[in-house]
Design a protein around this motif. Sequence first.
Motif, short mmCIF file in Angstrom:
data_model
loop_
_atom_site.label_atom_id
_atom_site.label_comp_id
_atom_site.label_asym_id
_atom_site.label_seq_id
_atom_site.Cartn_x
_atom_site.Cartn_y
_atom_site.Cartn_z
N ASP A 155 0.84 -1.20 0.00
CA ASP A 155 0.00 0.00 0.00
C ASP A 155 0.88 1.25 0.00
N ARG A 156 0.38 2.29 -0.66
CA ARG A 156 1.05 3.59 -0.65
C ARG A 156 0.47 4.40 0.51
N GLY A 157 1.20 4.39 1.62
CA GLY A 157 0.75 5.07 2.82
C GLY A 157 1.60 6.27 3.17
N GLU A 158 1.93 6.38 4.44
CA GLU A 158 2.73 7.51 4.91
C GLU A 158 4.15 7.43 4.35
N GLU A 159 4.71 8.59 4.08
CA GLU A 159 6.06 8.65 3.53
C GLU A 159 7.09 8.42 4.63
N TYR A 160 8.16 7.75 4.29
CA TYR A 160 9.24 7.47 5.24
C TYR A 160 10.55 7.37 4.46
N ARG A 161 11.64 7.26 5.20
CA ARG A 161 12.96 7.06 4.61
C ARG A 161 13.53 5.76 5.15
N LEU A 162 13.67 4.78 4.29
CA LEU A 162 14.22 3.49 4.68
C LEU A 162 15.69 3.65 5.02
N TRP A 163 16.05 3.23 6.26
CA TRP A 163 17.41 3.38 6.80
C TRP A 163 17.85 4.83 6.81
N GLY A 164 16.88 5.76 6.78
CA GLY A 164 17.21 7.17 6.79
C GLY A 164 17.76 7.70 5.48
N LEU A 165 17.72 6.86 4.42
CA LEU A 165 18.33 7.26 3.15
C LEU A 165 17.36 7.21 1.98
N VAL A 166 16.61 6.13 1.85
CA VAL A 166 15.79 5.89 0.67
C VAL A 166 14.36 6.37 0.93
N PRO A 167 13.87 7.41 0.26
CA PRO A 167 12.49 7.84 0.46
C PRO A 167 11.52 6.88 -0.21
N SER A 168 10.42 6.60 0.47
CA SER A 168 9.42 5.67 -0.07
C SER A 168 8.10 5.88 0.66
N ARG A 169 7.04 5.35 0.04
CA ARG A 169 5.71 5.37 0.65
C ARG A 169 5.07 3.98 0.62
N ILE A 170 5.83 2.98 0.24
CA ILE A 170 5.30 1.64 0.10
C ILE A 170 5.37 0.92 1.44
N HIS A 171 4.24 0.41 1.90
CA HIS A 171 4.15 -0.41 3.11
C HIS A 171 3.68 -1.81 2.72
N LEU A 172 4.11 -2.79 3.49
CA LEU A 172 3.74 -4.17 3.16
C LEU A 172 2.24 -4.36 3.13
N VAL A 173 1.53 -3.79 4.08
CA VAL A 173 0.09 -3.91 4.14
C VAL A 173 -0.46 -2.61 4.72
N GLY A 174 -1.64 -2.23 4.27
CA GLY A 174 -2.27 -1.01 4.76
C GLY A 174 -3.67 -0.87 4.22
N PRO A 175 -4.49 -0.02 4.83
CA PRO A 175 -5.85 0.18 4.35
C PRO A 175 -5.88 1.02 3.08
N VAL A 176 -6.85 0.72 2.22
CA VAL A 176 -7.00 1.51 1.00
C VAL A 176 -7.33 2.95 1.34
N ASP A 177 -8.21 3.15 2.31
CA ASP A 177 -8.56 4.48 2.80
C ASP A 177 -7.86 4.67 4.15
N ASP A 178 -6.89 5.57 4.21
CA ASP A 178 -6.13 5.77 5.44
C ASP A 178 -6.98 6.29 6.59
N ARG A 179 -8.16 6.79 6.32
CA ARG A 179 -9.02 7.29 7.39
C ARG A 179 -9.77 6.18 8.10
N GLU A 180 -9.79 4.99 7.51
CA GLU A 180 -10.49 3.87 8.11
C GLU A 180 -9.60 3.18 9.15
N PRO A 181 -10.19 2.65 10.22
CA PRO A 181 -9.38 1.99 11.25
C PRO A 181 -8.91 0.61 10.80
N MET A 182 -7.62 0.33 11.01
CA MET A 182 -7.07 -1.00 10.77
C MET A 182 -6.07 -1.29 11.87
N TYR A 183 -6.46 -2.16 12.80
CA TYR A 183 -5.61 -2.53 13.94
C TYR A 183 -5.53 -4.05 14.00
N LEU A 184 -4.54 -4.60 13.32
CA LEU A 184 -4.41 -6.05 13.25
C LEU A 184 -4.03 -6.66 14.59
#
Length: 402
Positions: free
Chosen positions: A147-176
């Motif tokens: 899922d394309r969620g919140e932006e982050y920097r992998l190892w503080g170097l590589v910018p990305s927004r890809i998460h392994l799993v996430g909700p389609v609508d970020d406003r919906e609750p998802m607490y696995l």
Amino acid sequence: MTTLPENPQPRRTESATATADAPESRQAESRPNPPRGRAHQRGSASQSRLVWRAFRKHRLAMIGAAVTLLLYLVAAFAEFLAPFSVARFDQAHPYAPPQRLHVVDTSQGGWEFGLYVNGYVAGRDPDTLERVYRVDTSKKVRVRLFDRGEEYRLWGLVPSRIHLVGPVDDREPMYLLGSDRSGRDLLSRLVYGTRVSMTIGLIGVTMAFVLGVVLGGISGYFGGRTDTLIQRAVEFFMSVPTLPLWLGLAAAVPSGWGPLRRYFAITVILATFAWTDLARVTRGRFVSLRVEDFISSARLDGNRPARMIFRHMLPLFTSHLIASLTLSIPGMILAETALSFLGLGLQAPVVSWGVLLQAAQDVQVVATAPWLMLPGVAVVLAVLSLNFVGDGLRDAADPYRQ
């Protein structure tokens, strides 16, 4: 008159024997030598290969190695594996229970494939005024992989927004794995806590390992006053009660220090008193090795003390040092967890297993939200896995084990 035997046998002299055996010896010399290929390699193996063969036979050690490797992979790719950041919260869903991840939707009478979780309906218990949640099967929160969620920097170097799993609508609750009192996702915080708790063990053990090997080697190799001075220091550190001293030193860390400085301060405190056992073991090995003939020969050959220690003596019990190193990491993890649980170790906004377990200090909270104890399960899993790996390495490296 002398009678001769009917069938006289000619006497075989040494010269005749040598002459008769000469063709056979020539044939043996003319035969080609057997190839020194795989068959020769099977007959001899290096020490590391022998240790690996013995280690593979230890089933619990192999399982522990797989779990340990998995934990360190989680620590390395925490930003990618965590659905959300540690700072994301939702006050509308405090202490939300874990949601079940579905793969197939059969509510419409057919088979519809796709990841989703059911929504919540929050309310109040009329008797206890406790906040309760009910699963709303009519509401489906769609979930997708990568899922394309919140932006982050992998190892503080590589910018990305890809998460392994996430909700389609970020406003919906998802607490696995549920949420805490602030509505923060426990799974994301647990993943980020794995990085801190597992790496603090590595850094602390590395510092203690260097101190123990260097001081123990110097003590055992030189002996005399140097040995006496180092051993008295070892006995002093071993006589001090560890837990009260840890608590006192951790409480002395200034509260104004940032998370990074406090992290390294706790690491140094844990490593300060973890090197004594390894120093005594290393010293005993050096005392027994320095009187060996090959050490005397190397000394007469003009080798310097540093080369004698690191080239000729340490390699003889490297396997034992690796096993000791592996068995020391669980102690570091438990010490950090205990200090952080008591509020004297790492503190928020740093996330570790011990910091997450602070929420489990209230029995009433644990009774209503038992999923807050999951960081404790992670601690037990990591400690058991590392202990199994250490036991397997110790047994595999033991030369007297049948």
